[in-house]
Design an enzyme around this catalytic site. Structure first.
Site, PDB file in Angstrom:
ATOM      1  CG  PHE A 281      -2.330  -0.043   1.013  1.00 39.19           C
ATOM      2  CD1 PHE A 281      -2.939  -1.226   0.672  1.00 39.19           C
ATOM      3  CD2 PHE A 281      -3.111   1.104   1.107  1.00 39.19           C
ATOM      4  CE1 PHE A 281      -4.310  -1.284   0.439  1.00 39.19           C
ATOM      5  CE2 PHE A 281      -4.475   1.072   0.878  1.00 39.19           C
ATOM      6  CZ  PHE A 281      -5.082  -0.126   0.546  1.00 39.19           C
TER       7      PHE A 281
ATOM      8  CD  GLU B 160      -2.742   4.023  -1.114  1.00 33.38           C
ATOM      9  OE1 GLU B 160      -3.471   4.977  -0.782  1.00 33.38           O
ATOM     10  OE2 GLU B 160      -1.748   3.694  -0.477  1.00 33.38           O
TER      11      GLU B 160
ATOM     12  NE  ARG C  95      -6.676   7.621   6.827  1.00 32.19           N
ATOM     13  CZ  ARG C  95      -6.953   6.626   5.975  1.00 32.19           C
ATOM     14  NH1 ARG C  95      -6.239   5.522   5.961  1.00 32.19           N
ATOM     15  NH2 ARG C  95      -7.952   6.748   5.121  1.00 32.19           N
TER      16      ARG C  95
ATOM     17  NE  ARG D 291      -4.599   6.637   0.656  1.00 24.19           N
ATOM     18  CZ  ARG D 291      -5.473   6.033   1.436  1.00 24.19           C
ATOM     19  NH1 ARG D 291      -6.156   6.741   2.312  1.00 24.19           N
ATOM     20  NH2 ARG D 291      -5.663   4.743   1.349  1.00 24.19           N
TER      21      ARG D 291
ATOM     22  CG  HIS E 208      -7.926   7.876  -2.063  1.00 23.89           C
ATOM     23  ND1 HIS E 208      -7.655   7.376  -3.313  1.00 23.89           N
ATOM     24  CD2 HIS E 208      -7.657   6.868  -1.194  1.00 23.89           C
ATOM     25  CE1 HIS E 208      -7.236   6.124  -3.200  1.00 23.89           C
ATOM     26  NE2 HIS E 208      -7.223   5.798  -1.920  1.00 23.89           N
TER      27      HIS E 208
ATOM     28  CD  GLN F 250      -5.243  10.549   2.824  1.00 19.43           C
ATOM     29  OE1 GLN F 250      -5.980   9.603   3.073  1.00 19.43           O
ATOM     30  NE2 GLN F 250      -3.973  10.549   3.121  1.00 19.43           N
TER      31      GLN F 250
ATOM     32  CG  LEU G 113     -11.524   5.092  -2.280  1.00 19.95           C
ATOM     33  CD1 LEU G 113     -10.958   6.493  -2.225  1.00 19.95           C
ATOM     34  CD2 LEU G 113     -11.274   4.378  -0.978  1.00 19.95           C
TER      35      LEU G 113
ATOM     36  CG  HIS H 188     -10.203   9.116   1.387  1.00 20.40           C
ATOM     37  ND1 HIS H 188     -11.269   8.289   1.126  1.00 20.40           N
ATOM     38  CD2 HIS H 188      -9.261   8.345   1.980  1.00 20.40           C
ATOM     39  CE1 HIS H 188     -10.986   7.067   1.551  1.00 20.40           C
ATOM     40  NE2 HIS H 188      -9.780   7.073   2.091  1.00 20.40           N
TER      41      HIS H 188
ATOM     42  CG  ASP I 278     -23.531  14.818  13.015  1.00 19.23           C
ATOM     43  OD1 ASP I 278     -23.307  15.518  12.020  1.00 19.23           O
ATOM     44  OD2 ASP I 278     -24.477  14.016  13.092  1.00 19.23           O
TER      45      ASP I 278
HETATM   46  C1  LIG Z   1     -14.688   4.535   0.720  1.00 18.66           C
HETATM   47  C2  LIG Z   1     -13.696   4.466   1.835  1.00 18.66           C
HETATM   48  C3  LIG Z   1     -12.739   3.469   1.859  1.00 18.66           C
HETATM   49  C4  LIG Z   1     -11.802   3.404   2.907  1.00 18.66           C
HETATM   50  N1  LIG Z   1     -10.853   2.410   2.903  1.00 18.66           N
HETATM   51  C5  LIG Z   1      -9.989   2.322   3.942  1.00 18.66           C
HETATM   52  C6  LIG Z   1      -9.040   1.263   4.018  1.00 18.66           C
HETATM   53  O1  LIG Z   1      -8.992   0.366   3.176  1.00 18.66           O
HETATM   54  N2  LIG Z   1      -8.178   1.243   5.063  1.00 18.66           N
HETATM   55  C7  LIG Z   1      -8.197   2.198   6.036  1.00 18.66           C
HETATM   56  O2  LIG Z   1      -7.397   2.126   6.959  1.00 18.66           O
HETATM   57  N3  LIG Z   1      -9.109   3.202   5.998  1.00 18.66           N
HETATM   58  C8  LIG Z   1     -10.003   3.280   4.985  1.00 18.66           C
HETATM   59  N4  LIG Z   1     -10.930   4.296   4.963  1.00 18.66           N
HETATM   60  C9  LIG Z   1     -11.060   5.179   6.122  1.00 18.66           C
HETATM   61  C10 LIG Z   1     -11.777   4.452   7.248  1.00 18.66           C
HETATM   62  O3  LIG Z   1     -12.688   3.526   6.717  1.00 18.66           O
HETATM   63  C11 LIG Z   1     -12.554   5.410   8.133  1.00 18.66           C
HETATM   64  O4  LIG Z   1     -11.739   6.467   8.531  1.00 18.66           O
HETATM   65  C12 LIG Z   1     -13.040   4.677   9.388  1.00 18.66           C
HETATM   66  O5  LIG Z   1     -13.725   3.504   9.025  1.00 18.66           O
HETATM   67  C13 LIG Z   1     -13.900   5.553  10.253  1.00 18.66           C
HETATM   68  O6  LIG Z   1     -14.399   4.755  11.312  1.00 18.66           O
HETATM   69  P1  LIG Z   1     -15.175   5.434  12.512  1.00 18.66           P
HETATM   70  O7  LIG Z   1     -15.569   4.333  13.421  1.00 18.66           O
HETATM   71  O8  LIG Z   1     -14.378   6.558  13.041  1.00 18.66           O
HETATM   72  O9  LIG Z   1     -16.464   6.078  11.807  1.00 18.66           O
HETATM   73  P2  LIG Z   1     -17.694   5.391  11.032  1.00 18.66           P
HETATM   74  O10 LIG Z   1     -17.467   3.994  10.678  1.00 18.66           O
HETATM   75  O11 LIG Z   1     -18.132   6.292   9.950  1.00 18.66           O
HETATM   76  O12 LIG Z   1     -18.826   5.440  12.100  1.00 18.66           O
HETATM   77  C14 LIG Z   1     -19.395   6.661  12.511  1.00 18.66           C
HETATM   78  C15 LIG Z   1     -20.598   6.337  13.344  1.00 18.66           C
HETATM   79  O13 LIG Z   1     -21.023   7.509  14.008  1.00 18.66           O
HETATM   80  C16 LIG Z   1     -22.418   7.578  13.970  1.00 18.66           C
HETATM   81  N5  LIG Z   1     -22.755   8.994  14.115  1.00 18.66           N
HETATM   82  C17 LIG Z   1     -22.260  10.063  13.453  1.00 18.66           C
HETATM   83  N6  LIG Z   1     -22.819  11.198  13.897  1.00 18.66           N
HETATM   84  C18 LIG Z   1     -23.663  10.836  14.879  1.00 18.66           C
HETATM   85  C19 LIG Z   1     -24.545  11.553  15.726  1.00 18.66           C
HETATM   86  N7  LIG Z   1     -24.683  12.884  15.657  1.00 18.66           N
HETATM   87  N8  LIG Z   1     -25.295  10.854  16.616  1.00 18.66           N
HETATM   88  C20 LIG Z   1     -25.207   9.478  16.691  1.00 18.66           C
HETATM   89  N9  LIG Z   1     -24.402   8.768  15.903  1.00 18.66           N
HETATM   90  C21 LIG Z   1     -23.645   9.443  15.027  1.00 18.66           C
HETATM   91  C22 LIG Z   1     -22.815   6.939  12.674  1.00 18.66           C
HETATM   92  O14 LIG Z   1     -24.123   6.447  12.739  1.00 18.66           O
HETATM   93  C23 LIG Z   1     -21.792   5.816  12.562  1.00 18.66           C
HETATM   94  O15 LIG Z   1     -22.267   4.664  13.198  1.00 18.66           O
HETATM   95  C24 LIG Z   1     -11.847   4.366   3.926  1.00 18.66           C
HETATM   96  C25 LIG Z   1     -12.829   5.361   3.914  1.00 18.66           C
HETATM   97  C26 LIG Z   1     -13.724   5.422   2.868  1.00 18.66           C
HETATM   98  C27 LIG Z   1     -14.733   6.544   2.868  1.00 18.66           C
END
Ligand SMILES: Cc1cc2nc3c(=O)[nH]c(=O)nc-3n(C[C@H](O)[C@H](O)[C@H](O)COP(=O)(O)OP(=O)(O)OC[C@H]3O[C@@H](n4cnc5c(N)ncnc54)[C@H](O)[C@@H]3O)c2cc1C
Length: 597
Positions: free
Chosen positions: A117, A252, A412, A283, A239, A237, A249, A370, A218
Site C-alpha cells: 500500500f 489504493e 494519513r 496519497r 485520495h 486528505q 473510491l 477522503h 457531528d
Molecule cells: C470509501 C472508503 C474506503 C476506505 N478504505 C480504507 C481502508 O482500506 N483502510 C483504512 O485504513 N481506511 C479506509 N478508509 C477510512 C476508514 O474507513 C474510516 O476512517 C473509518 O472507518 C472511520 O471509522 P469510525 O468508526 O471513526 O467512523 P464510522 O465507521 O463512519 O462510524 C461513525 C458512526 O457515528 C455515527 N454517528 C455520526 N454522527 C452521529 C450523531 N450525531 N449521533 C449518533 N451517531 C452518530 C454513525 O451512525 C456511525 O455509526 C476508507 C474510507 C472510505 C470513505
C-alpha cells in the site's frame, strides 16, 4: 416528553471505533451505543483496501518500520509516541480481530495475506513492503460485521437511529449527551459518567468526496460548541483515485495489485514525481501529481481526469519494468481472473457506475476528498485534551476518524485508519470504563435538553428565504476549488468570505416538513450547520498555516517550515468566531527530514 436513560459509558457511533470501544467498555461498565445510522451502515463498512500491521507474513517487516513510515507519511506532524504505540499494538490487534472471527484473505499456507500500500516500505531497501492485511476489497465490511456480531453476543444496548445533538459538561466533567430520535422526533437525555465520540469524518464539506452522506462532522461540531478545540483541521486528505465526477473510491489496493496511473500521452507520470515508489507514493504526493498533470493539459482528452490502468497487459508490462516478483521470487504476472478476484467490489463499481470492465479498460479517475486528519484532540487513551498542555477533560473521550491523537499528522497512510479505529477504539473503551467505575454521575441541569430544543425550534421557524440545498452546493464548490489539494492566500480568503456569507444565509433557512417521524429535512439542515462550522474552522486554520506540509499545499508557501510550523493547530470556536492556538509535536526518535519517494 423527554426521556432520560442512564449508563456508565455512552458511545456515540456504531462504526469500527464505536463498536470496538463498546466491546471493551462493556466488559466492566454498563454501556450503550447511540448511532444515527443502523450500525452496519457506518462508513467503516465501505473500507476496501486493508488494515496495516507489520505481521511480516510474506516478507521481513517490523513495527518500527511501520512507525517510521507513518511518521514520514505524516510529514513529521504526527506525535511519535502515539504513532509508535499504534504501530506496535497493530500486530496484536489484527490477531485479536482474527480470533473474533474476521475472515481475512489467506496465503497458500493459511496465514493472513498481506499486500503493498502507498507509503509502506522496507526501511532498508526503500521498496514497497506487503503490510496491508485484507479481506478481498471488503476489509471494513468484514471488520464491522465481526465487531457487531460480538457486540450482539455480549448484549450491548444499542439505540439505533438516534442522533446526538449536544454534549453535557457539568462541573468540568462529562454528564451525558442529548439525542434526537429519528423515528419519533423526541429528544432523549443520556445521563452518563463517560461519553465516547466515535462519529466519523466530515468529507461532505467538499464537492467530490468518497465519504458517506452521513459524514457531516457531528461529533466535532457538537464538541467545539461546548468549548473543546478542534486540532489540525487544515489537514484533509484527498485520495488520488476517485471515480471521475462521482468521487466513489477506487482503493489504493488496485495500485498495490499492480495498477498504473497514466496521463493522456500514455505516460506513467508518477516516475517523475516519486522515482522510487512511483504509483505507491503517499496519497498527498500522488493527488498533487494528478492535479498538476491535469492543470498542465495532460488530462485524458484534455479533460479533468486521468486513467488508472489495471488491465493485465499494463500490469504485466510494468511489473517486468520494475522487476516485481512474487513472495517466492518468481516474476509477478497476472491474469484477468486473478485481478478480478482481488478487487471484486471495485469491478462491480466500474461496471455499475461507468459501464466499463477494469480487466479490459482503464478507469477514469480524479482525486476525491477522503479523510479528516484533524478532529477532537485526544491522548492515546482516547481522553479528550483541551489545551496546549494536554489537560484532560474528565469523562469525555473520542476515537476513530473524528479524533486527532495525532497519529496521521499532516497526511494519513493508507490502511492506517482501520488500525487507528481498532487500537484507539479499544483503549478509549477500556479507559472510559475504568474512569466511570471510579467516578460519580454529575447532576443533570433542569434544562439539559435546552440547547437541542432551541436549535430544532429555530430550524423549524426561520423566515425561509434560503434553501439548504443551495447553501450546501455553494459550500461544497468553494471548498473544493479553494480549500482543496492546492491552496493560496487569495483562494482561502475567497472561501472564507463565502463561508461567512453562507453561515449568515443559513440563519434564514426553514424546514418546511413539520412532521416528527424520520424528518430528514430537519436532520439534513442541522447537519449542514455542522458542515458550515467545520468549513469555517478548516479555512481559518488553513489560512494561518503559511507553509506546505502533507495534505496542506500552499502555492504561495511551497516549502515545509519546521522552524515556525512544526506544531499542531488548536482552533476554538465561540459564537461564530475562531481563535487559534498551537501545541508542540511530540518527537521521540525521528528528527524531521525531507521526504523522498
Ligand atoms: C470509501 C472508503 C474506503 C476506505 N478504505 C480504507 C481502508 O482500506 N483502510 C483504512 O485504513 N481506511 C479506509 N478508509 C477510512 C476508514 O474507513 C474510516 O476512517 C473509518 O472507518 C472511520 O471509522 P469510525 O468508526 O471513526 O467512523 P464510522 O465507521 O463512519 O462510524 C461513525 C458512526 O457515528 C455515527 N454517528 C455520526 N454522527 C452521529 C450523531 N450525531 N449521533 C449518533 N451517531 C452518530 C454513525 O451512525 C456511525 O455509526 C476508507 C474510507 C472510505 C470513505
Amino acid at each position: 416528553m423527554t426521556q432520560t436513560h442512564q449508563f456508565d459509558v455512552i458511545i456515540i457511533g456504531g462504526g469500527g471505533a464505536g463498536l470496538m470501544a463498546a466491546l471493551n467498555a462493556s466488559r466492566t461498565a454498563k454501556t450503550a451505543v447511540i448511532s444515527k445510522l443502523y450500525p452496519m451502515r457506518s462508513h467503516t463498512g465501505t473500507a476496501q483496501g486493508g488494515i496495516g500491521a507489520a505481521l511480516g507474513n510474506l516478507e521481513e517487516d517490523h513495527y518500527e518500520w511501520h512507525t517510521y513510515d507513518t511518521v514520514k507519511g505524516s510529514d513529521y506532524l504526527g506525535d511519535q509516541d502515539a504513532i509508535e504505540f499504534m504501530c506496535k499494538e497493530a500486530v496484536q490487534t489484527v490477531y485479536d480481530l482474527e480470533h473474533l472471527g474476521l475472515p481475512f484473505t489467506r496465503t497458500k499456507d493459511g496465514r493472513i495475506a498481506q499486500r503493498p500500500f502507498g507509503g509502506h516500505t522496507n526501511n532498508v531497501t526503500g521498496k514497497p513492503v506487503r503490510r496491508a492485511c485484507y479481506s478481498a476489497d471488503r476489509t471494513g465490511h468484514m471488520i464491522l460485521q465481526t465487531l457487531f456480531q460480538q457486540c450482539i453476543k455480549n448484549n450491548i444496548t444499542f439505540f439505533d437511529e438516534y442522533q446526538v445533538m449536544d454534549l453535557l459538561i457539568i462541573n468540568g466533567a462529562a454528564a451525558g449527551v442529548v439525542a434526537y430520535q429519528l423515528a419519533t422526533g423526541e429528544l432523549h437525555i443520556f445521563h452518563a459518567k463517560a461519553v465516547i465520540f466515535a462519529t466519523g469524518g466530515h468529507g461532505r464539506i467538499w464537492e467530490i468526496t468518497s465519504n458517506a452522506y452521513s459524514f457531516s462532522g457531528d461529533g466535532v461540531a457538537v464538541t467545539i460548541r461546548r468549548g473543546i478545540p478542534a486540532e489540525d483541521m487544515e489537514f484533509f486528505q484527498f485520495h488520488p483515485t476517485g471515480i471521475f465526477k462521482l468521487g466513489i473510491l477506487i482503493t489504493e489496493a488496485v495500485r498495490g495489485e499492480g495498477g498504473i496511473l497514466l496521463n493522456d500521452k500514455g505516460e506513467r507520470f508518477m516516475e517523475r514525481y516519486a522515482p522510487h515508489v512511483k504509483d505507491l507514493a503517499s496519497r498527498d504526493v500522488v493527488s498533487r501529481a494528478i492535479s498538476l498533470e491535469i492543470s498542465e493539459g495532460r488530462g485524458i482528452k484534455g479533460g479533468r481526469y486521468l486513467y488508472l490502468d489495471v488491465t493485465p497487459d499494463t500490469v504485466n508490462h510494468y511489473a517486468e519494468v520494475d522487476g516485481r516478483t512474487r513472495p517466492d521470487g518468481t516474476p509477478y504476472r497476472v491474469t484477468a481472473e486473478e485481478i478480478l478476484s482481488k478487487i471484486p467490489d471495485i469491478t462491480d463499481f466500474c461496471r455499475t457506475y461507468l459501464g466499463i470492465d477494469p480487466a479490459k479498460q482503464p478507469i477514469p479517475i480524479q482525486p476525491t476528498a477522503h479523510y479528516a486528519m484533524g478532529g477532537i484532540p485526544t491522548d492515546i487513551y482516547g481522553r479528550v485534551v483541551i489545551d496546549d498542555k494536554n489537560t484532560v477533560l474528565p469523562g469525555v473521550y473520542a476515537a476513530g476518524e473524528c479524533a486527532c491523537v495525532s497519529v496521521h499528522g499532516a497526511n494519513r497512510l493508507g490502511t492506517n485508519s482501520l488500525v487507528d479505529i481498532i487500537v484507539f477504539g479499544k483503549h478509549a473503551g477500556i479507559d472510559a470504563a475504568k474512569y466511570a467505575n471510579g467516578a460519580d454521575f454529575q447532576p443533570l441541569p433542569e434544562d439539559a435538553a435546552g440547547l437541542a430544543e432551541r436549535t430544532i425550534a429555530k430550524l423549524r421557524s426561520g423566515d425561509g428565504k434560503e434553501k439548504v440545498a443551495d447553501i450546501s452546493k455553494e459550500m461544497k464548490a468553494v471548498m473544493f476549488d479553494h480549500v482543496g489539494i492546492f491552496r493560496t492566500s487569495e483562494g482561502l480568503n475567497k472561501a472564507l468570505d463565502k463561508i461567512k456569507e453562507l453561515r449568515e444565509r443559513y440563519q434564514h433557512i426553514r424546514v418546511s416538513d413539520q412532521g416528527k417521524a424520520y424528518n430528514t429535512e430537519l436532520t439534513n439542515a442541522w447537519e449542514l450547520g455542522n458542515l458550515l462550522d467545520l468549513a469555517l474552522v478548516t479555512t481559518i486554520s488553513a489560512l494561518a498555516r503559511t507553509e506546505s506540509r502533507g495534505a496542506h499545499a500552499r502555492e504561495d508557501y511551497p516549502n515545509r517550515d519546521d522552524v515556525n510550523w512544526l506544531k499542531h493547530t488548536l482552533a476554538w470556536f465561540k459564537d461564530g468566531d475562531v481563535t487559534l492556538g498551537y501545541k508542540p509535536v511530540v518527537i521521540t526518535h525521528y528528527q524531521p527530514k525531507e521526504r523522498v519517494y
